[in-house]
Design a protein around this motif. Structure first.
Motif, PDB file in Angstrom:
ATOM      1  N   THR A  18      45.534  41.293  39.571  1.00 18.00           N
ATOM      2  CA  THR A  18      46.279  42.201  38.705  1.00 18.00           C
ATOM      3  C   THR A  18      46.983  41.409  37.601  1.00 18.00           C
TER       4      THR A  18
ATOM      5  N   GLU B 194      49.980  44.927  34.083  1.00 13.65           N
ATOM      6  CA  GLU B 194      49.638  46.009  35.026  1.00 13.65           C
ATOM      7  C   GLU B 194      50.651  46.077  36.163  1.00 13.65           C
TER       8      GLU B 194
ATOM      9  N   THR C 119      53.811  47.737  34.783  1.00 14.38           N
ATOM     10  CA  THR C 119      53.737  49.174  34.497  1.00 14.38           C
ATOM     11  C   THR C 119      53.401  49.981  35.754  1.00 14.38           C
ATOM     12  N   LEU C 120      52.335  49.548  36.475  1.00 16.35           N
ATOM     13  CA  LEU C 120      51.925  50.324  37.648  1.00 16.35           C
ATOM     14  C   LEU C 120      52.949  50.218  38.768  1.00 16.35           C
TER      15      LEU C 120
END
Ligand SMILES: Nc1ccn([C@@H]2O[C@H](COP(=O)(O)OP(=O)(O)OP(=O)(O)O)[C@@H](O)[C@H]2O)c(=O)n1
Ligand SMILES: [Mg+2]
Length: 454
Positions: free
Chosen positions: A82, A86, A89-90
């Motif tokens: 990852t 990412e 944000t995720l």
């Protein structure tokens, strides 16, 4: 030789009775942890984020938490591939979905963002992290934490009480907590000490003879030298010192606490009697008997987290002391206190007033050009009291620019190197209060601080 009679079992029993979570308390925490884990998984599924695992870490997951603390650390772990973007944000999106059910939500920032929520009265950190192969291959500082869990959990089993005793004993000595405000021992560090020494009692006995440079390396895998007073090589990462945040003074305060405790093992070492706020009359009495000058630089508490604020305050404390020394004031001690609305840098000086006359030493008379220039300049200067020769040098008795410490600070405080947020706040306004003026500060917490300070 000191005679050591051991720590009474009865004492440990009494302490544990107060700090060990009861079965219902434990049960409740487990239920909440489980609930939150399910919510994280559901959120990841709902938001279509693949590869997410939930990891329970920290003292709550290891059975080493003190009764009454409602602190849960939940790590949302993402596959190593990852990207950082990412993850941020995720990870936060998943955390925010869970936070929908919380009473209170706060965005926090360590190396990357995470959420701190209050959920059913529990203080919960929801921290995204990378799932790396080993703690020495971490991508973000928090990635180590799951490895700590894996190391500690099986080894601490059956010794949790010893950790609780040590944590509470450190709390009692004012040395528990690795935040930048306290600069003391972290929870993980207490666990490593118990694993290494075997028990609370052994740890306390061993610490009595600690010296700066003390090194503990359970896995015998240390890879680098460290400068800190206590070096506890992280069993999960050969390059990290678990005690890196521990200051020399907190290290020594712990040694002292252990020695005193072994002389007379009493409950008060775990639960020190609470201090009462100092009354105005007591402040005045103490000022009268100390006969020093007490100064407080007071300004609005900057709206930042303690881990940002305190390093700036410690820096300010040093910078202000250096400024005073530069202008001939003798600083006895310095301190800081920070409350919700106001913050104070405290200074005790031998005197806050110096004579108007200041002895200014010039070059030797035989260094002709310099000496003549020096004499010319000061002979003609305004406010010079006189001049003479001493030990072959020109001396001029000139007028001191700042005979009052208060005036010096009012004039030159802003030239001190202050951290960003402290600088901002101080530039919006500050006040220097002196001696009896300190009575203006009414915050009970400040008055408790004063009881130790004066
Ligand atoms: N300076 C720090 C702070 C935290 N951690 C990791 O993050 C976990 C959770 O941190 P924290 O809640 O501060 O400590 P606990 O071990 O849970 O202890 P406490 O009982 O005080 O909550 C720790 O166990 C540790 O693995 C760390 O490595 N270094
Ligand atoms: Mg914790």
């Amino acid at each position: 030789m000191e005679t050591y009679t051991g720590i009474p079992e009865e004492l440990k029993f009494v302490v544990l009775k107060r700090i060990k979570p009861t079965e219902p308390e434990r049960e409740k925490l487990l239920v909440i942890q489980e609930e939150l884990a399910l919510q994280v998984k559901a959120a990841a599924k709902k938001l279509d984020v693949p590869g997410v695992l939930v990891k329970m870490v920290g003292s709550a997951a290891r059975g080493t938490w003190l009764s009454g603390t409602h602190d849960i650390d939940i790590f949302i772990s993402f596959p190593e591939e990852t990207s950082r973007k990412e993850l941020e944000t995720l990870g936060i999106a998943v955390a925010r979905d869970v936070a929908k059910n919380a009473e209170h939500v706060e965005d926090r920032h360590a190396e990357h963002p995470y959420l701190n929520i209050t959920y059913k009265g529990f203080d919960v950190d929801l921290v995204p992290c990378f799932r790396v192969a080993s703690a020495s291959q971490i991508k973000s500082a928090v990635d180590r934490t799951p490895f700590h869990n894996d190391f500690v959990k099986p080894r601490i089993k059956g010794h949790e009480d010893e950790v609780l005793l040590l944590k509470q004993f450190m709390r009692g000595g004012g040395v528990y907590g690795s935040e930048l405000k306290t600069q003391g021992f972290s929870g993980y560090l207490t666990e490593i000490l118990i694993i290494y020494y075997g028990s609370f009692e052994n740890t306390v006995c061993a610490a009595c003879t600690w010296k700066p440079g003390e090194k503990i390396d359970i896995m015998h895998h240390s890879e680098i030298e460290h400068e800190e007073p206590l070096v506890v090589v992280d069993p999960t990462d050969p390059r990290r010192n678990v005690a890196a945040a521990l200051s020399l003074d907190k290290f020594c305060m712990f040694i002292d606490h252990c020695r005193e405790f072994l002389k007379s093992p009493e409950l008060s070492f775990f639960f020190p009697p609470s201090l009462l706020p100092l009354e105005d009359s007591e402040i005045l009495e103490r000022l009268e008997s100390r006969k020093s000058t007490q100064l407080a630089i007071v300004f609005k508490t900057p709206d930042v987290v303690e881990d940002v604020l305190f390093p700036q305050l410690y820096k300010m404390e040093q910078a202000v002391a250096a400024l005073l020394k530069e202008y001939d004031f003798t600083v006895i001690k310095t301190g800081i206190w920070s409350g919700k609305t106001e913050t104070a840098v405290m200074l005790e000086l031998i005197s806050g007033v110096l004579p108007n006359v200041k002895k200014h030493v010039g070059p030797p008379v035989w260094v002709k050009v310099h000496a003549e220039k020096f004499k010319e300049k000061y002979q003609a200067a305004a406010g010079v009291f006189g001049g003479y020769i001493e030990n072959g040098k020109y001396i001029f008795e000139i007028r001191r620019k700042y005979p009052m410490a208060k005036g010096l600070l009012e004039d030159r405080l802003m030239t001190c190197s202050l951290g960003k947020q402290v600088h901002q706040s101080v530039s919006e306004g500050f006040e220097i209060i002196e001696n009896a003026g300190i009575c203006r500060l009414k915050d009970p917490d400040f008055r408790i601080f004063l009881r130790k300070w004066m």
